[in-house]
Design an enzyme around this catalytic site. Structure first.
Site, mmCIF file in Angstrom:
data_model
loop_
_atom_site.group_PDB
_atom_site.id
_atom_site.type_symbol
_atom_site.label_atom_id
_atom_site.label_comp_id
_atom_site.label_asym_id
_atom_site.label_seq_id
_atom_site.Cartn_x
_atom_site.Cartn_y
_atom_site.Cartn_z
ATOM 1 N N THR A 134 -5.910 -1.370 6.840
ATOM 2 C CA THR A 134 -5.992 -2.832 6.944
ATOM 3 C C THR A 134 -7.415 -3.219 7.314
ATOM 4 O OG1 THR A 134 -5.262 -2.585 9.230
ATOM 5 C CG2 THR A 134 -3.584 -3.226 7.632
ATOM 6 N N LYS B 268 0.836 -1.209 0.000
ATOM 7 C CA LYS B 268 0.000 0.000 0.000
ATOM 8 C C LYS B 268 0.872 1.262 0.000
ATOM 9 C CE LYS B 268 -2.312 -1.377 3.682
ATOM 10 N NZ LYS B 268 -1.683 -2.709 3.842
ATOM 11 N N THR B 269 1.863 1.306 0.889
ATOM 12 C CA THR B 269 2.743 2.480 0.933
ATOM 13 C C THR B 269 3.496 2.619 -0.389
ATOM 14 O OG1 THR B 269 3.025 2.054 3.287
ATOM 15 C CG2 THR B 269 4.593 3.575 2.279
ATOM 16 N N ARG C 51 6.600 -8.059 1.914
ATOM 17 C CA ARG C 51 7.469 -7.566 2.989
ATOM 18 C C ARG C 51 8.151 -8.729 3.710
ATOM 19 N NH1 ARG C 51 4.443 -4.250 6.505
ATOM 20 N NH2 ARG C 51 5.341 -2.402 5.562
ATOM 21 N N ASP D 33 -1.619 6.722 6.118
ATOM 22 C CA ASP D 33 -1.592 5.296 6.439
ATOM 23 C C ASP D 33 -2.531 5.063 7.626
ATOM 24 O OD1 ASP D 33 -0.824 2.700 6.190
ATOM 25 O OD2 ASP D 33 1.192 2.950 6.991
HETATM 26 N N1 LIG Z 1 4.142 -5.655 -5.676
HETATM 27 C C1 LIG Z 1 5.353 -5.556 -5.127
HETATM 28 N N2 LIG Z 1 6.454 -5.776 -5.863
HETATM 29 C C2 LIG Z 1 7.682 -5.725 -5.285
HETATM 30 N N3 LIG Z 1 7.909 -5.423 -3.996
HETATM 31 C C3 LIG Z 1 6.828 -5.172 -3.239
HETATM 32 C C4 LIG Z 1 5.522 -5.216 -3.754
HETATM 33 N N4 LIG Z 1 4.641 -4.909 -2.766
HETATM 34 C C5 LIG Z 1 5.381 -4.697 -1.667
HETATM 35 N N5 LIG Z 1 6.690 -4.847 -1.945
HETATM 36 C C6 LIG Z 1 7.779 -4.732 -0.989
HETATM 37 O O1 LIG Z 1 7.260 -5.042 0.304
HETATM 38 C C7 LIG Z 1 7.646 -4.054 1.242
HETATM 39 C C8 LIG Z 1 6.415 -3.651 2.028
HETATM 40 O O2 LIG Z 1 5.533 -2.918 1.203
HETATM 41 P P1 LIG Z 1 4.661 -1.693 1.752
HETATM 42 O O3 LIG Z 1 5.385 -0.988 2.845
HETATM 43 O O4 LIG Z 1 4.264 -0.904 0.570
HETATM 44 O O5 LIG Z 1 3.419 -2.469 2.359
HETATM 45 P P2 LIG Z 1 2.140 -1.856 3.077
HETATM 46 O O6 LIG Z 1 0.962 -2.570 2.500
HETATM 47 O O7 LIG Z 1 2.155 -0.386 3.010
HETATM 48 O O8 LIG Z 1 2.318 -2.308 4.578
HETATM 49 P P3 LIG Z 1 1.702 -1.583 5.896
HETATM 50 O O9 LIG Z 1 0.212 -1.755 5.823
HETATM 51 O O10 LIG Z 1 2.310 -2.398 6.997
HETATM 52 O O11 LIG Z 1 2.167 -0.169 5.883
HETATM 53 C C9 LIG Z 1 8.285 -2.914 0.472
HETATM 54 O O12 LIG Z 1 9.631 -2.799 0.810
HETATM 55 C C10 LIG Z 1 8.273 -3.310 -0.970
HETATM 56 O O13 LIG Z 1 9.597 -3.344 -1.450
#
Ligand SMILES: Nc1ncnc2c1ncn2[C@@H]1O[C@H](COP(=O)(O)OP(=O)(O)OP(=O)(O)O)[C@@H](O)[C@H]1O
Length: 366
Positions: free
Chosen positions: A175, A81-82, A234, A126
């Site tokens: 989430t 998401k981030t 992640r 977030d």
């Molecule tokens: N589709 C993707 N392709 C490659 N790497 C990814 C992908 N999605 C996530 N990642 C990797 O996973 C890690 C976590 O992603 P991210 O922080 O965007 O998740 P999030 O959904 O925002 O988590 P949270 O809800 O805990 O904030 C990042 O470092 C990213 O490199």
């Protein structure tokens, strides 16, 4: 943040047992995570449908020379998401402001952020479901009319002064989409529900990360990690780092490579050391399953009872642990609580203690 390999490698060999909680992750883990983030939709692996929808939304906005519609990204932690919020800003060449629901506890916190946005800025919030109610109400008007009303004075003499805002794109992440009030949810022009990744996609995520790390990893080694990372990029990246640590400390004989090689043996040994089992369950997942199976005879168990029993927040169980356990078929949700499936009894070697087992019923018929 710089994306060079030397930056990524500078946080060598720190030991971090936590594989799911971004808040508890060490600084080196966060730097590592940031360095591996894809910078464009093209580099972003998987989520094909969401990527296509976002691409359309961003391109249409660009053609019409307007700010893209507000976007809500929903799904379990660590699915990107981030990363997608950063991509939305990056693809449109727009500045990005990052905040989070827990940091916005008063309408004034939000007013300060909104009133300082520059035209076209992407505002990422977030955990938007954790924002204060008063701020949420301010956000309705801001999202719809790019305007807020600021209260000046107190009591009978208080007046509301309208303040125009620069047009912006709000990207909210949650989430728990179900916790957002309808008026807020309805103001997003597009809601993306991120899904867990399949193993082929996770292998791609891992191959990309291994190459950025300069790690020589076998296909079967990556495939083993892909099968054990709870469908979450992640966690895939973190497990890869633990495997890299292992390969550094125990270089495979004859590899001739500094830092060793990540082969299947290194993956299995590293994941055993870090308590990640064949299905990818970690200690918290296993603690939850043990409680359901052994203390409550397979359930049903209510969420709060479960959370208290394992000493965790109910929100963590609901948002992090449960979706994965449901997805791999170890528990089901019923109106009366969580219930273990036959597969759960089998995975934990407890089939003989499953309800009905004493009557000689085959476990699949329970
Ligand atoms: N589709 C993707 N392709 C490659 N790497 C990814 C992908 N999605 C996530 N990642 C990797 O996973 C890690 C976590 O992603 P991210 O922080 O965007 O998740 P999030 O959904 O925002 O988590 P949270 O809800 O805990 O904030 C990042 O470092 C990213 O490199």
């Amino acid at each position: 943040m710089s994306n060079s390999n030397s930056d990524i490698e500078s946080g060598d060999l720190d030991v971090d047992l936590d594989l799911t909680d971004p808040v508890l992750a060490s600084e080196a883990e966060l730097a590592f995570e940031g360095a591996l983030r894809p910078k464009s939709l093209e580099e972003f692996v998987g989520q094909t449908r969401v990527r296509g929808q976002l691409q359309l939304l961003l391109t249409a906005a660009m053609l019409q020379q307007r700010t893209p519609d507000h976007i809500l990204l929903a799904g379990p932690p660590g699915l990107g998401k981030t990363t997608l919020a950063m991509i939305v800003a990056h693809e449109g060449g727009r500045p990005l402001r990052m905040s989070s629901g827990p940091a916005i506890q008063h309408a004034g916190d939000l007013a300060a952020i909104l009133s300082s946005l520059v035209p076209g800025e992407v505002l990422f919030i977030d955990e938007i479901h954790r924002m204060a109610r008063s701020a949420e109400e301010m956000l309705y008007l801001a999202m719809e009319d790019f305007r807020i009303d600021i209260m000046v004075g107190k009591g009978a003499g208080a007046t509301s002064v309208p303040l125009d805002l620069a047009p912006f794109t709000l990207v909210g992440a949650t989430t728990r989409a179900g916790l957002l009030p309808n008026p807020l949810r309805d103001r997003f022009g597009f809601t993306a529900h991120l899904e867990f990744y399949d193993e082929a996609e996770l292998e791609q995520v891992l191959a990309r990360a291994a190459s950025l790390l300069g790690l020589d990893a076998d296909r079967e080694a990556l495939s083993e990690i892909a099968g054990r990372c709870r469908g979450t990029p992640r966690i895939a990246n973190r497990l890869l780092r633990r495997v890299r640590d292992y390969a550094l400390v125990h270089p495979a004989s004859g590899s001739g490579r500094r830092g060793g090689r990540a082969d299947l043996t290194a993956v299995r040994a590293a994941l055993e050391l870090y308590d990640v089992d064949a299905l990818g369950l970690d200690r918290l997942d296993r603690a939850v399953m043990q409680i359901v199976l052994t203390r409550f005879g397979g359930g049903p168990v209510g969420l709060n009872t479960l959370a208290v029993s394992v000493g965790e927040e109910a929100e963590t169980i609901e948002a992090v642990v449960e979706p994965f356990l449901v997805r791999i078929g170890l528990i089901t949700r019923t109106p009366r609580g969580r219930v273990a499936t036959p597969a759960a009894w089998r995975h934990f070697g407890l089939a003989d203690r499953a309800p009905g087992a004493a009557a000689g019923l085959p476990i699949d018929d329970l």
